[in-house]
Design an enzyme around this catalytic site. Structure first.
Site, short mmCIF file in Angstrom:
data_model
loop_
_atom_site.label_atom_id
_atom_site.label_comp_id
_atom_site.label_asym_id
_atom_site.label_seq_id
_atom_site.Cartn_x
_atom_site.Cartn_y
_atom_site.Cartn_z
N ASP A 82 0.87 -1.17 0.00
CA ASP A 82 0.00 0.00 0.00
C ASP A 82 0.91 1.22 0.00
OD1 ASP A 82 -2.12 1.77 0.09
OD2 ASP A 82 -3.20 0.69 1.66
C1 NOJ Z 1 -4.14 3.85 0.16
C2 NOJ Z 1 -5.27 2.87 0.15
O1 NOJ Z 1 -5.26 2.15 1.35
C3 NOJ Z 1 -5.25 1.92 -1.02
O2 NOJ Z 1 -6.39 1.14 -1.01
C4 NOJ Z 1 -5.09 2.68 -2.30
O3 NOJ Z 1 -5.14 1.82 -3.41
C5 NOJ Z 1 -3.80 3.47 -2.27
N1 NOJ Z 1 -3.83 4.40 -1.13
C6 NOJ Z 1 -3.55 4.26 -3.53
O4 NOJ Z 1 -4.43 5.33 -3.60
#
Ligand code: NOJ
Length: 722
Positions: A289
């Site tokens: 993430d």
């Molecule tokens: C954080 C989020 O938890 C995740 O689900 C997402 O894909 C990424 N940011 C990118 O925006």
């Protein structure tokens, strides 16, 4: 008439029509061995010419062989470049980007968020209802089409890695991302995950299963340590990911921000190696993430393949770690191979993407689909005296808080998207009511005006909402602001009050006795007003069911202590164990406000003649038991019922009282009866044995229960499973 679970009734014929006409209904993701079609999925463009000098471009070879050929040609720098994103992103749009390597014909990876729509600020996209609404249809065909629409729009936008779906089981009802998930049941989440992933990947992009693992709260999510026992992890939280890998063939998995049992998800050897690789044979890649990578050697050696969104740990530092031997060359090769294999499997080397970030991804068919999903995801929770559907002549007061004209149609955070338009409830209801009835409006901010509008109408419709978003949990389960008071004031003044909830998860309803009707419309996307009008006036007979439990009070949920949520000293104790969602209410003998699986219709149904028998040879694959029963529409309108089959283990297994294991949505004309056959697989009769670190089939006497919610299971039969 006999139907199999999974057969579609007429309520889904419109869906199938839509799918066939507009959604391309391409076959599920091409198998590893198949040669790409001349016109690959989603009508993508040119097939790149294979050259002898580039054996990895030979598309008749399996993806693994192609990856091995290519890997041999890559320099250290080229390998390092594959295992992290770059910032700033050199092209407009996208939230993650890995540059192309033209020397070898490696295409860029373009990553975009997408839970209910292409996100990251994209324009000209379709805002579908939130995933929780889509899963409330309890219909995998709808979820498959949902994935196809998302996948198609991502592909048209030039995205080749679609970030989604979010498949985590909802443990804490206050979780700020509940709306992004499918609900509280591992089996239901698994079915939905497989359908959506297959849908996305059938259109071109690689799908990404979010967020691995124990991502069940936003509070302190960057540091939170989920303390969870192995059996609970395996039986409750892992199944959707296992299904995504083994049945959905998902290309990539995003490791989460949180820690699990002391180790960050993105460097957790047990989760990334023992579980993903050894137990589940995952052969795609694990990306972090955004900002969830915390180390270089530990992360690489413990199973993280790719850092996002930049190169803090997997750029120069990883190169140095490989040079010093801290990270083996074979580890780096493995990381790159994990990325290349799904890229080849999805034919990313073999077709040029048709679209770009500025392209239009919308279509009238997608708008119609958004409406259909909203209609089929709207749950009718209460309907005193058959007040609904509304008669055309009834005068209506629409009261917004401020949901009437400024509805909440989506959740926030990385799943947020730019709706091309939003049909407000007021506009939708006015359009539907036409000249036949007076429709007034009052802003719920003014209780006096709202009460007076209600007094002067036959029916008052109060739209209330929660604002849910990634990054924070709700503080409690109450409707925020003065919305409870608004409902009370309207109910007291008006003749009959119907409350429409636009929430991403459960809310408490202290006013429930005073409302004649309650509808959970979730975050319904761009077609909000049209969909709610169709439900209110009975153009569509509700068929949706709750994919999570609504509690009576905050103290009655399974995670009501602060040690469990949000945690103390950075630790959240999963001390409720297997008793998540309805499992907890059932084992604790607590009566929920609205149980898991519950949802009303404008007609009524009766289930009868349950027969459970061993599946004969040649039956559906993997099935050990067949469950047959009759469903009758005992009312006066056509409608569809979701038949739910739960399995109760022998007491010695120490499982929750009963667990969902099969569903079938059955469409029936008034008076019609259909015989439904559902299947139970071996896993339905297995438990995870932590001593053996594996699943164990358990012979014994099981209780098979069938009904229309987790608390309405009128049919049951004991069966000896050997
Ligand atoms: C954080 C989020 O938890 C995740 O689900 C997402 O894909 C990424 N940011 C990118 O925006």
């Amino acid at each position: 008439m006999k139907i199999q679970s999974g057969d579609r009734g007429p309520c889904n014929l419109s869906l199938l029509f839509l799918c066939a006409v507009c959604l391309g209904l391409a076959a599920p993701a091409a198998s590893a061995q198949a040669v790409p079609p001349a016109s690959p999925a989603a009508g993508a463009g040119t097939v790149v010419k294979r050259t002898v000098a580039r054996p990895w471009m030979n598309r008749t070879l399996p993806p693994e062989r192609r990856a091995d050929f290519l890997l041999k040609q890559m320099t250290l720098d080229e390998k390092i470049a594959m295992v992290h994103g770059v910032k700033p992103i050199p092209v407009k749009g996208y939230v993650g980007y890995v540059p192309a390597i033209p020397r070898l014909g490696i295409p860029a990876l373009t990553l975009a968020d997408g839970r209910a729509a292409v996100g990251n600020g994209a324009k000209d996209i379709t805002l579908l209802p939130a995933p929780i609404a889509a899963s409330s249809g309890w219909d995998v065909a709808v979820m498959g089409a949902y994935g196809r629409v998302l996948g198609r729009e991502q592909w048209l936008k030039g995205t080749n890695v679609a970030l989604g779906p979010t498949i985590d089981v909802v443990r804490v009802p206050e979780w700020g991302r509940t709306f992004e998930s499918y609900g509280e049941d591992p089996w239901l989440n698994s079915r939905m995950a497989v359908a959506e992933i297959e849908g996305i990947q059938s259109q071109g992009p690689i799908a990404d299963a979010n967020m691995y693992l124990t991502m069940q709260q936003e509070s302190n999510r960057q540091v939170e340590d989920s303390r969870v026992d192995e059996r609970t992890l395996q039986e409750i939280y892992l199944p959707p990911f296992a299904a995504a890998i083994q049945e959905g063939h998902v290309g990539t998995i995003m490791c989460a921000y949180v820690k699990t049992n002391g180790a960050y998800s993105c460097e957790n050897q047990y989760l990334l190696k023992d579980v993903l690789r050894t137990q589940l044979s995952f052969d795609g890649w694990v990306m972090s993430d955004w900002g969830a990578t915390h180390s270089t050697a530990d992360a690489a050696n413990h199973g993280l393949d790719q850092e996002m969104p930049d190169d803090k740990f997997f750029g120069d530092k990883l190169k140095a770690a490989v040079a010093s031997g801290q990270v083996g060359q074979s580890v780096l090769d493995g990381q790159v191979r994990d990325i290349l294999v799904p890229m080849f499997r999805q034919w990313l080397f073999d077709k040029q993407q048709p679209g770009s970030w500025s392209a239009n991804a919308r279509s009238p068919e997608h708008d119609a689909f958004a409406r259909m999903v909203a209609e089929q995801g709207t749950v009718l929770l209460k309907n005193d005296g058959g007040l609904l559907p509304l008669g055309v002549g009834a005068s209506v007061a629409v009261i917004g808080a401020p949901g009437g004209t400024a509805p909440r149609v989506e959740g926030g955070g990385s799943s947020g998207a730019n709706a091309p338009y939003v049909v407000s409830p007021l506009d939708g209801i006015r359009k539907r009511a036409g000249d036949a009835a007076r429709v007034s409006y009052a802003d719920g901010g003014d209780l006096g005006a709202a009460a007076s509008a209600a007094r002067n109408a036959d029916v008052a419709l109060v739209f209330v909402q929660t604002k849910e978003t990634e990054g924070s949990d709700r503080p409690d389960l109450e409707l925020p602001g003065n919305q409870d008071a608004l409902i009370e004031a309207v109910a007291q003044a008006g003749k009959r009050t119907i409350v429409v909830l636009n929430t991403g998860g459960p809310v408490l309803m202290p006013w429930l006795d005073k409302a004649a009707g309650v509808i959970e419309a979730w975050y319904p996307g761009q077609e909000d007003g049209n969909a709610i009008a169709a439900i209110l006036y009975g153009d569509v007979n509700p068929t949706a069911k709750l994919p999570l439990t609504f509690p009576r009070s905050a103290g009655e949920i399974s995670t009501s202590t602060k040690e469990q949520w949000p945690g103390v000293d950075g630790r959240s104790l999963y001390s409720e164990g297997l008793n998540v969602g309805y499992r907890w209410y059932d084992s604790a003998h607590v009566q929920p406000l609205f149980p898991f699986g519950f949802g009303l219709s404008y007609t009524t149904f009766k289930l009868s003649h349950l027969v459970v028998e061993p599946a004969k040879q040649g039956g559906p694959s993997g099935a050990t038991e067949l469950v047959r029963l009759d469903v009758t529409n005992t009312g006066k309108r056509r409608g569809a019922e979701v038949v739910q089959v739960y399995v109760g283990h022998p007491a010695a297994d120490r499982e929750p009282p009963h667990q969902l294991r099969a569903i079938a949505k059955v469409d029936l004309q008034p008076g019609e009866t259909k015989t439904v056959t559902l299947t139970l697989d071996k896993r339905s009769f297995s438990v995870y044995d932590p001593a053996a670190h594996g699943w164990a089939f358990r012979a014994g006497t099981y209780e098979i229960l069938a009904g229309t919610s987790s608390r309405d299971l009128p049919l049951h039969q004991s069966v000896a499973i050997r």
